[in-house]
Scaffold this motif. Structure first.
Motif, PDB file in Angstrom:
ATOM      1  N   LEU A   1      -5.390   6.112  -1.630  1.00 33.07           N
ATOM      2  CA  LEU A   1      -4.255   4.862  -1.249  1.00 33.07           C
ATOM      3  C   LEU A   1      -4.216   4.257  -2.491  1.00 33.07           C
ATOM      4  O   LEU A   1      -5.151   3.866  -3.330  1.00 33.07           O
ATOM      5  CB  LEU A   1      -4.792   4.032  -0.045  1.00 33.07           C
ATOM      6  N   PHE A   2      -2.967   3.815  -2.857  1.00 28.83           N
ATOM      7  CA  PHE A   2      -2.624   2.866  -3.891  1.00 28.83           C
ATOM      8  C   PHE A   2      -2.291   1.397  -3.423  1.00 28.83           C
ATOM      9  O   PHE A   2      -1.850   1.193  -2.447  1.00 28.83           O
ATOM     10  CB  PHE A   2      -1.709   3.329  -4.758  1.00 28.83           C
ATOM     11  N   THR A   3      -2.675   0.437  -4.214  1.00 27.28           N
ATOM     12  CA  THR A   3      -2.011  -0.896  -3.868  1.00 27.28           C
ATOM     13  C   THR A   3      -1.629  -1.482  -5.124  1.00 27.28           C
ATOM     14  O   THR A   3      -1.776  -1.100  -6.212  1.00 27.28           O
ATOM     15  CB  THR A   3      -3.230  -1.926  -3.462  1.00 27.28           C
TER      16      THR A   3
ATOM     17  N   VAL B   1       0.833  -1.168  -0.052  1.00 27.98           N
ATOM     18  CA  VAL B   1      -0.103  -0.112   0.002  1.00 27.98           C
ATOM     19  C   VAL B   1       1.011   1.279   0.067  1.00 27.98           C
ATOM     20  O   VAL B   1       1.862   1.154   0.610  1.00 27.98           O
ATOM     21  CB  VAL B   1      -0.943   0.087   1.403  1.00 27.98           C
ATOM     22  N   GLY B   2       0.340   2.379  -0.653  1.00 24.05           N
ATOM     23  CA  GLY B   2       1.171   3.587  -0.726  1.00 24.05           C
ATOM     24  C   GLY B   2       0.245   4.549  -0.601  1.00 24.05           C
ATOM     25  O   GLY B   2      -0.978   4.483  -1.014  1.00 24.05           O
ATOM     26  N   VAL B   3       0.615   5.796  -0.049  1.00 29.55           N
ATOM     27  CA  VAL B   3      -0.281   7.117   0.155  1.00 29.55           C
ATOM     28  C   VAL B   3       0.295   7.919  -1.148  1.00 29.55           C
ATOM     29  O   VAL B   3       1.236   8.395  -1.476  1.00 29.55           O
ATOM     30  CB  VAL B   3       0.330   7.788   1.459  1.00 29.55           C
ATOM     31  N   VAL B   4      -1.018   8.387  -1.593  1.00 30.56           N
ATOM     32  CA  VAL B   4      -0.793   9.314  -2.559  1.00 30.56           C
ATOM     33  C   VAL B   4      -1.231  10.785  -2.202  1.00 30.56           C
ATOM     34  O   VAL B   4      -2.024  11.140  -1.808  1.00 30.56           O
ATOM     35  CB  VAL B   4      -1.908   9.063  -3.816  1.00 30.56           C
TER      36      VAL B   4
ATOM     37  N   SER C   1      -1.736  12.830   6.698  1.00 28.98           N
ATOM     38  CA  SER C   1      -1.253  12.517   8.008  1.00 28.98           C
ATOM     39  C   SER C   1      -2.271  11.112   8.513  1.00 28.98           C
ATOM     40  O   SER C   1      -1.757  10.323   9.064  1.00 28.98           O
ATOM     41  CB  SER C   1      -1.054  13.366   9.069  1.00 28.98           C
ATOM     42  N   VAL C   2      -3.642  11.323   8.284  1.00 29.89           N
ATOM     43  CA  VAL C   2      -4.397  10.169   8.848  1.00 29.89           C
ATOM     44  C   VAL C   2      -4.050   8.984   7.884  1.00 29.89           C
ATOM     45  O   VAL C   2      -4.133   7.942   8.479  1.00 29.89           O
ATOM     46  CB  VAL C   2      -5.931  10.627   8.614  1.00 29.89           C
ATOM     47  N   LEU C   3      -4.059   9.046   6.690  1.00 30.51           N
ATOM     48  CA  LEU C   3      -3.740   7.984   5.888  1.00 30.51           C
ATOM     49  C   LEU C   3      -2.344   7.464   6.130  1.00 30.51           C
ATOM     50  O   LEU C   3      -2.224   6.103   6.187  1.00 30.51           O
ATOM     51  CB  LEU C   3      -3.743   8.430   4.330  1.00 30.51           C
TER      52      LEU C   3
ATOM     53  N   PRO D   1       5.375   3.992   1.398  1.00 35.49           N
ATOM     54  CA  PRO D   1       5.787   4.936   0.339  1.00 35.49           C
ATOM     55  C   PRO D   1       4.826   5.983   0.365  1.00 35.49           C
ATOM     56  O   PRO D   1       3.685   5.659   0.273  1.00 35.49           O
ATOM     57  CB  PRO D   1       6.386   4.101  -0.717  1.00 35.49           C
ATOM     58  N   GLU D   2       5.196   7.077  -0.395  1.00 37.04           N
ATOM     59  CA  GLU D   2       4.218   8.099  -0.812  1.00 37.04           C
ATOM     60  C   GLU D   2       4.712   8.421  -2.397  1.00 37.04           C
ATOM     61  O   GLU D   2       5.911   8.281  -2.811  1.00 37.04           O
ATOM     62  CB  GLU D   2       4.454   9.553  -0.088  1.00 37.04           C
TER      63      GLU D   2
END
Length: 417
Positions: free
Chosen positions: A380-382, A214-217, A344-346, A358-359
């Protein structure tokens, strides 16, 4: 649920994956892949399937003037703006089963968890499926979310026509009638959500290369779409000498070379794609009178897009191989940066289910790019195998999808309190 138990820990991963498999049968192709073009019979079947799932969980199911579908679970305070989670169910003509659909189904899994565990939060939760994100049948895409966010006018959207001459408005009316006959409620007007979160497959190779589920966009590239016509003169291919020709293909060839040269001055974040190219009269022994092609131009910096737009227009004002050029901007969507408090929440939510999240910036545009204009929005990405998407070979790992859905659930639990 005990105080120590988190929402993501109670999510039924098996049922979530069962829903992924079930939805993939609607519009399934042989030997693999799906085809659910916006507002076609398969897309409408998917809407009704989703609506039935929502009603089985005690949700109120609404649709709006663009056919966007909402599954609402009430909160303890119905006056509060709802948290909105979702994506889209329509696809490309030869597509994989997870683009868009995964984000809707992860939202459905959260609704199922809340229902089966009897969990109540203060704020309402709504899961949405947006109409025509892909733009494969009716261009441009993201029709439902852009209208909802006030970025495009209703009359402009419904005037679009597909390749068979079917008007968007007519296909939409058939869909709305079907939803109404199925007993769903009509909620015509948009509202302002508390926040919007979209889970999506990455459609790129970064997360797989990093081995992260999972990544944060933190933002989405802007995109400009162009349609260019080069007009020459049709004539006999065998008898017309070189100096007497106004060959639209030659003009288009030279113009494309100049356009690409302009883009080479930019950094590696720039994306320039010619996705369609056609000639008329399309005859083997006739010089082309007209060449038509499209450009998809993307970059995370609006200033770069604006500078290239000026260059493109200047190039279109010239003649190329004796041919005139017409340039039309068919869509323009500015880049967005998602707000730090929601990011920040994500980050914290993803960190609760996996390490070292990662972002990244999204190279593809999503419904979130429009929602960002009306409420705090993030994604969010997967990963998807080899970064392949918009293709039947699109593939995700069950374990990655499960972790991403749990990260989404944890974020939801924090935003619903």
């Amino acid at each position: 649920m005990t105080e120590r138990m988190h929402l993501h820990e109670t999510l039924d991963g098996q049922r979530f994956w069962d829903d992924v498999q079930a939805l993939a049968t609607i519009g399934a192709l042989e030997p693999k892949g799906i085809r659910r073009l916006a507002l076609d019979a398969q897309d409408n079947r998917a809407r009704l399937w989703l609506a039935e799932q929502g009603r089985s969980l005690g949700c109120q199911v609404y649709f709006d003037a663009l056919g966007n579908l909402f599954l609402r679970r009430e909160g303890q305070d119905a006056t509060l703006a709802p948290l909105l989670i979702g994506s889209h169910l329509d696809s490309q003509p030869q597509a994989g089963a997870h683009d868009g659909a995964l984000g809707v189904l992860a939202g459905l899994a959260i609704l199922r968890t809340l229902h089966e565990q009897g969990i109540e939060y203060r704020r309402p939760l709504e899961v949405v499926s947006w109409t025509n994100e892909e733009g494969a049948r009716f261009a441009p895409g993201a029709s439902g979310s852009s209208w909802f966010a006030g970025q495009r006018a209703y009359d402009e959207i419904v005037a679009a026509v597909d390749g068979d001459g079917v008007r968007f408005g007519d296909a939409l009316q058939q869909c709305l009638t079907l939803l109404q006959e199925s007993g769903l409620s009509y909620r015509p007007d948009p509202f302002v959500p508390h926040a919007f979160i979209e889970l999506h497959i990455e459609q790129g190779p970064v997360l797989e290369q990093l081995g992260k589920p999972v990544g944060v966009v933190n933002g989405i590239q802007g995109v400009n779409w162009y349609r260019i016509e080069v007009e020459g003169m049709a004539n006999h291919a065998g008898t017309t000498p070189r100096q007497a020709r106004r060959d639209a293909f030659d003009g288009a060839h030279d113009l494309v070379a100049a356009l690409k040269a302009a883009t080479r001055e930019q950094d590696d974040d720039l994306r320039f794609t010619i996705g369609k190219f056609s000639l008329w009269p399309d005859s083997v022994n006739t010089i082309a009178q007209r060449a038509t092609f499209t450009i998809d131009l993307r970059h995370p910096d609006a200033q770069v897009l604006d500078a290239l737009d000026r260059q493109f227009h200047a190039l279109a004002e010239r003649q190329w191989s004796g041919c005139d050029v017409t340039l039309e901007v068919t869509s323009r969507v500015a880049p967005v940066a998602f707000p730090e408090p929601l990011l920040s929440v994500l980050r914290e939510s993803a960190g609760s289910v996996c390490a070292e999240t990662p972002e990244l910036v999204s190279g593809a545009f999503h419904d979130a790019i429009h929602l960002a204009h009306v409420c705090p929005t993030a994604m969010l990405f997967t990963p998807c195998r080899a970064g392949i998407s918009h293709h039947p070979d699109e593939h995700i790992e069950r374990q990655d999808a499960d972790i991403a859905a749990r990260a989404l659930a944890e974020a939801a639990s924090r935003l619903l309190k």
